[in-house]
Design an enzyme around this catalytic site. Sequence first.
Site, PDB file in Angstrom:
ATOM      1  CG  ASP A   1      -8.849   4.386   6.548  1.00 39.67           C
ATOM      2  OD1 ASP A   1      -7.705   3.822   6.445  1.00 39.67           O
ATOM      3  OD2 ASP A   1      -9.249   5.381   6.253  1.00 39.67           O
TER       4      ASP A   1
ATOM      5  CG  ASN B   1      -4.902  -0.720  -0.815  1.00 38.49           C
ATOM      6  OD1 ASN B   1      -5.985  -1.271  -0.101  1.00 38.49           O
ATOM      7  ND2 ASN B   1      -4.556   0.525  -0.580  1.00 38.49           N
TER       8      ASN B   1
END
Length: 243
Positions: free
Chosen positions: A24, A72
Amino acid sequence: MANNEKISLGENVSVPVHVGVIMDGNGRWAKKRGLPRKFGHREGAKTFRAITRHAKALGMQYITYYAFSTENWKRPKDEVDAIMDLFEKYLDEVRDFIEENIRVRFIGDRTRLSENLQRKMASVEEDSKDFDSMTLVLAINYGGRDEICHAAKTLAQQVKEGKLEPEDITMDMIERNLYTEEIPPVDLVIRPSGEQRLSNFMIWQAAYAEFYYTNILWPDFKGSDLDKAVIAYSERNRRFGGV
């Protein structure tokens, strides 16, 4: 670091068997530098290579990276396209890991990925299937809820076909029908970038995992940061529901 070089963090440090990494902070890394988000993903891929080799040197047996989630796809199309292009290019480089006796596995729903990407993934898995120095797992188009749903549908079909009775379904059966069949549970989940949530990553497998959070953005994550996470893990008292 040489491919076969080993790293010791001390006699009292217990290296986890299976580490999960939520990569991340790529987009924020790029934004801080005034760059498009795709540049952050490129830098994150470099970190992925370095950390994989460092994990092997520490003696980890499995390391799983959350590369692209089922959620995503909601990101801007140009960013998704850039990530998919990066995957395809990087799969050619992943063969370097094969030369280092690292087995490569992919988990997730592949049906939404391009045929070329699916072929490359299958080829890398086949060519590395007998290697045993470490197993590298990439979660692409992966979601923990989706995985459990997939396992439930598989078992439901067996019930429908008369091969299985509902009351005979066990947790072991569910585990055998997850994408991670033959991969042990996660011992330690590492999430950089300051976020402190699981984000649908290996929900079943991380039921008793330890968690390690850091504010470092993934492209800036170094081997020394992995060392700190392992040391912190080694200091935890894992009771698995016991006393």
